[in-house]
Design a protein around this motif. Structure first.
Motif, PDB file in Angstrom:
ATOM      1  N   LYS A   8     -24.723 -45.612  31.240  1.00  0.00           N
ATOM      2  CA  LYS A   8     -26.137 -45.989  31.309  1.00  0.00           C
ATOM      3  C   LYS A   8     -26.648 -45.899  32.750  1.00  0.00           C
ATOM      4  CE  LYS A   8     -29.239 -49.666  29.791  1.00  0.00           C
ATOM      5  NZ  LYS A   8     -29.320 -50.959  29.118  1.00  0.00           N
ATOM      6  N   LYS A   9     -25.854 -46.392  33.704  1.00  0.00           N
ATOM      7  CA  LYS A   9     -26.242 -46.387  35.118  1.00  0.00           C
ATOM      8  C   LYS A   9     -26.448 -44.963  35.626  1.00  0.00           C
ATOM      9  CE  LYS A   9     -23.084 -46.902  38.359  1.00  0.00           C
ATOM     10  NZ  LYS A   9     -22.072 -47.476  39.250  1.00  0.00           N
ATOM     11  N   TYR A  10     -25.475 -44.078  35.350  1.00  0.00           N
ATOM     12  CA  TYR A  10     -25.577 -42.703  35.846  1.00  0.00           C
ATOM     13  C   TYR A  10     -26.639 -41.903  35.093  1.00  0.00           C
ATOM     14  CZ  TYR A  10     -21.620 -43.536  38.859  1.00  0.00           C
ATOM     15  OH  TYR A  10     -20.804 -44.032  39.843  1.00  0.00           O
ATOM     16  N   ASN A  17     -32.005 -40.329  29.188  1.00  0.00           N
ATOM     17  CA  ASN A  17     -31.723 -41.478  28.330  1.00  0.00           C
ATOM     18  C   ASN A  17     -30.384 -41.241  27.641  1.00  0.00           C
ATOM     19  OD1 ASN A  17     -32.119 -40.120  25.763  1.00  0.00           O
ATOM     20  ND2 ASN A  17     -34.314 -40.235  26.138  1.00  0.00           N
ATOM     21  N   LEU A  18     -29.835 -42.276  27.057  1.00  0.00           N
ATOM     22  CA  LEU A  18     -28.498 -42.188  26.458  1.00  0.00           C
ATOM     23  C   LEU A  18     -28.451 -41.223  25.278  1.00  0.00           C
ATOM     24  CD1 LEU A  18     -27.313 -45.883  26.693  1.00  0.00           C
ATOM     25  CD2 LEU A  18     -26.806 -43.986  28.219  1.00  0.00           C
ATOM     26  N   GLN A  19     -29.535 -41.108  24.563  1.00  0.00           N
ATOM     27  CA  GLN A  19     -29.571 -40.177  23.439  1.00  0.00           C
ATOM     28  C   GLN A  19     -29.485 -38.733  23.926  1.00  0.00           C
ATOM     29  OE1 GLN A  19     -33.044 -41.308  21.188  1.00  0.00           O
ATOM     30  NE2 GLN A  19     -31.935 -42.924  20.113  1.00  0.00           N
ATOM     31  N   ASP A  20     -30.169 -38.409  25.006  1.00  0.00           N
ATOM     32  CA  ASP A  20     -30.090 -37.057  25.571  1.00  0.00           C
ATOM     33  C   ASP A  20     -28.664 -36.740  26.025  1.00  0.00           C
ATOM     34  OD1 ASP A  20     -32.808 -36.610  25.194  1.00  0.00           O
ATOM     35  OD2 ASP A  20     -33.344 -37.215  27.240  1.00  0.00           O
ATOM     36  N   SER A  28     -23.428 -37.523  18.180  1.00  0.00           N
ATOM     37  CA  SER A  28     -24.641 -37.959  17.493  1.00  0.00           C
ATOM     38  C   SER A  28     -25.491 -38.709  18.510  1.00  0.00           C
ATOM     39  CB  SER A  28     -24.303 -38.853  16.299  1.00  0.00           C
ATOM     40  OG  SER A  28     -23.778 -40.090  16.738  1.00  0.00           O
ATOM     41  N   LYS A  29     -26.799 -38.721  18.300  1.00  0.00           N
ATOM     42  CA  LYS A  29     -27.690 -39.260  19.321  1.00  0.00           C
ATOM     43  C   LYS A  29     -27.476 -40.742  19.629  1.00  0.00           C
ATOM     44  CE  LYS A  29     -31.699 -40.210  16.424  1.00  0.00           C
ATOM     45  NZ  LYS A  29     -33.129 -39.969  16.267  1.00  0.00           N
ATOM     46  N   ILE A  49     -19.048 -36.175  28.991  1.00  0.00           N
ATOM     47  CA  ILE A  49     -20.176 -36.993  29.440  1.00  0.00           C
ATOM     48  C   ILE A  49     -20.230 -37.007  30.967  1.00  0.00           C
ATOM     49  CG2 ILE A  49     -21.131 -39.333  29.511  1.00  0.00           C
ATOM     50  CD1 ILE A  49     -19.986 -39.695  26.634  1.00  0.00           C
ATOM     51  N   ALA A  50     -19.077 -37.141  31.609  1.00  0.00           N
ATOM     52  CA  ALA A  50     -19.026 -37.152  33.073  1.00  0.00           C
ATOM     53  C   ALA A  50     -19.551 -35.829  33.629  1.00  0.00           C
ATOM     54  CB  ALA A  50     -17.594 -37.394  33.544  1.00  0.00           C
TER      55      ALA A  50
END
Length: 110
Positions: A8-10, A17-20, A28-29, A49-50
């Motif tokens: 969330k921070k990065y 946003n987290l969904q993107d 899944s979103k 994700i990283a």
């Protein structure tokens, strides 16, 4: 911080946003929200994700030792000769010229 809090921070720093982030990682979103509810990402997923966030795996995992990682013993010399194995350090791919130097060191400087 938890994996969820780090993601969330990065994401916020990258104006995402987290969904993107989840969709770009092939999830899944709403999958990342599950990490806030106790589900842990796989090593592969957290690495994706990283990469999307432009940070290292360790930046996201932090001190969290509950990441679902399947350990596999690998002979480093064999892995270094395999052009299909991606070698990385700190979440970033090692450039080919540096891999060649590492190969020579492992072969005793030959």
């Amino acid at each position: 911080m938890t994996v969820y809090e780090n993601i969330k921070k990065y994401a916020k720093k990258r104006n995402m946003n987290l969904q993107d982030v989840a969709l770009k990682a092939g999830l899944s979103k709403n999958m990342i929200y599950q990490y806030n509810k106790g589900k842990n990402p796989s090593l592969e997923t957290l690495t994706k994700i990283a990469e999307i966030l432009g940070v290292s795996y360790n930046d996201l995992a932090g001190d969290n030792s509950t990441i679902n990682a399947k350990s596999k013993k690998v002979d480093i010399k064999d892995a270094m000769q395999d052009d299909y194995t991606i070698m990385s350090y700190g979440g970033r791919e090692i450039p080919p010229e540096e891999l060649e130097m590492i190969r020579r060191i492992l072969d005793g400087g030959k």
